[in-house]
Design an enzyme around this catalytic site. Structure first.
Site, short mmCIF file in Angstrom:
data_model
loop_
_atom_site.label_atom_id
_atom_site.label_comp_id
_atom_site.label_asym_id
_atom_site.label_seq_id
_atom_site.Cartn_x
_atom_site.Cartn_y
_atom_site.Cartn_z
N ALA A 89 8.04 -3.76 -9.01
CA ALA A 89 7.50 -2.95 -7.91
C ALA A 89 6.61 -1.83 -8.45
CB ALA A 89 8.65 -2.35 -7.10
N ILE A 113 2.96 0.86 -7.34
CA ILE A 113 1.87 1.24 -6.44
C ILE A 113 0.81 1.99 -7.24
CG2 ILE A 113 3.30 1.45 -4.36
CD1 ILE A 113 3.25 4.53 -4.86
N PRO A 139 0.22 -6.60 -17.81
CA PRO A 139 -0.89 -7.37 -17.22
C PRO A 139 -2.18 -6.57 -17.30
CG PRO A 139 0.97 -7.22 -15.69
CD PRO A 139 1.21 -6.23 -16.79
N TYR A 163 -0.48 6.73 -12.86
CA TYR A 163 -0.12 5.31 -13.08
C TYR A 163 -0.02 5.00 -14.57
CZ TYR A 163 -0.61 0.20 -12.33
OH TYR A 163 -0.43 -1.17 -12.30
N GLN A 201 -6.29 7.39 -13.21
CA GLN A 201 -4.92 6.89 -13.19
C GLN A 201 -3.99 7.63 -14.15
OE1 GLN A 201 -5.11 2.46 -13.60
NE2 GLN A 201 -4.38 2.56 -11.50
N TYR A 251 -6.16 -6.80 -15.46
CA TYR A 251 -6.58 -6.81 -14.06
C TYR A 251 -6.34 -8.20 -13.47
CZ TYR A 251 -8.30 -2.10 -14.28
OH TYR A 251 -8.37 -0.74 -14.39
#
Ligand code: CAA
Length: 240
Positions: free
Chosen positions: A84, A86, A178, A148, A145, A180
């Site tokens: 999960a 965002i 990962p 993030y 980011q 993009y």
């Protein structure tokens, strides 16, 4: 008995690909989602995978959620995929405090909460697979980011420390980073920025969710028993 796999954020995007691949590989899969009931219902109808709603950024919600999953699946979690996540992108000098807090709690605190809840039974059983979804942007940073990238880099440190704690307990703890991947999350990036990003990927394309779920299957397998503490990049050669 089938091994039980729990995927957070498992009904959409990369998480959906992971849930489906694990089911196809013979695991009993439970997919968590937060609030998008309609998508979750559609996912359930499409895949037959049971769905469970809770907010992974709350410890109490995770505790209730894990308890429900164990009751309904008839056993404890053997494989946890902390997927999960965002984005709330903004340049730091303009970043709202809420953007920072929300991303850190959803993407990083959740990994602690979920893992804290499932690891005691893994230690008892002397088997477990914890697979944490980090990001290329946790490795290299990304404009817009700081929140993030900090969360995704934090996941890597967490993975290494817990791998050490769990090495003699039959539990492996690994991360996948990962690059993009074509999902709703990356679709939201402005087109001009997307083009610039594609230019930085040696394969000159975004990845697809199957390319991530294959890596999850590999690390989840019993035969991956000597791999722990690694961060596996799946990114088309970006940031080598
Ligand atoms: N590399 C270098 N510089 C960049 C850049 C990049 N990738 N992106 C933007 N910049 C620069 C711009 O050129 C601009 O520079 P100047 O101030 O010198 O003109 C400056 O940064 C500000 O950029 P914007 O004009 O775009 O500023 P904004 O406030 O309008 O938007 C933003 C900021 C929302 C962060 C926007 O730049 C953006 O959306 N960037 C993309 C962020 C991104 O890649 N997110 C990934 C989401 S997907 C994901 O996270 C999944 C995963 O794990 C890979």
């Amino acid at each position: 008995m089938k091994k039980i796999a729990l995927v957070t954020g498992g009904t959409r995007g990369i998480g959906k690909g992971i849930s489906v691949a694990l089911k196809q590989a013979g695991y009993a899969v439970a997919a968590n989602y937060n609030s998008d009931f309609k998508t979750a219902e559609q996912f359930h109808a499409e895949t037959g995978i049971p769905v469970f709603s809770w907010d992974v950024s709350s410890y109490d919600a995770c505790a209730k959620g894990v308890e429900t999953v164990c009751e309904e699946m008839g056993g404890t979690v053997d494989i946890l995929v902390n997927n999960a996540g965002i984005t709330k992108d903004s340049m730091l000098h303009k970043m709202d405090v809420s953007f920072w807090d929300k991303v850190i709690s959803t993407n990083l605190n959740s990994v602690f909460y979920m893992t804290r809840l499932v690891i005691p039974s893994m230690r008892d059983k002397k088997f477990g697979r914890i697979i944490n979804i980090s990001s290329v942007n946790g490795l290299k940073g990304q404009v817009g980011q700081t929140n993030y990238s900090a969360a995704k880099a934090g996941i890597i440190g967490f993975t290494k420390a817990l791998a050490l704690e769990s090495a003699n307990k039959g539990i492996t703890v690994n991360a996948i980073a990962p690059g993009y991947i074509a999902t709703d999350m990356t679709n939201a990036i402005r087109d001009d920025i997307k083009e610039k990003i594609t230019d930085t990927i040696p394969m000159k394309r975004f990845g697809n969710v199957e390319e991530i779920s294959n890596a999850v299957l590999f690390l989840a397998d019993e035969k991956a028993s000597f791999i722990t503490g690694v961060t596996l990049s799946v990114n088309g050669g970006q940031y080598l």
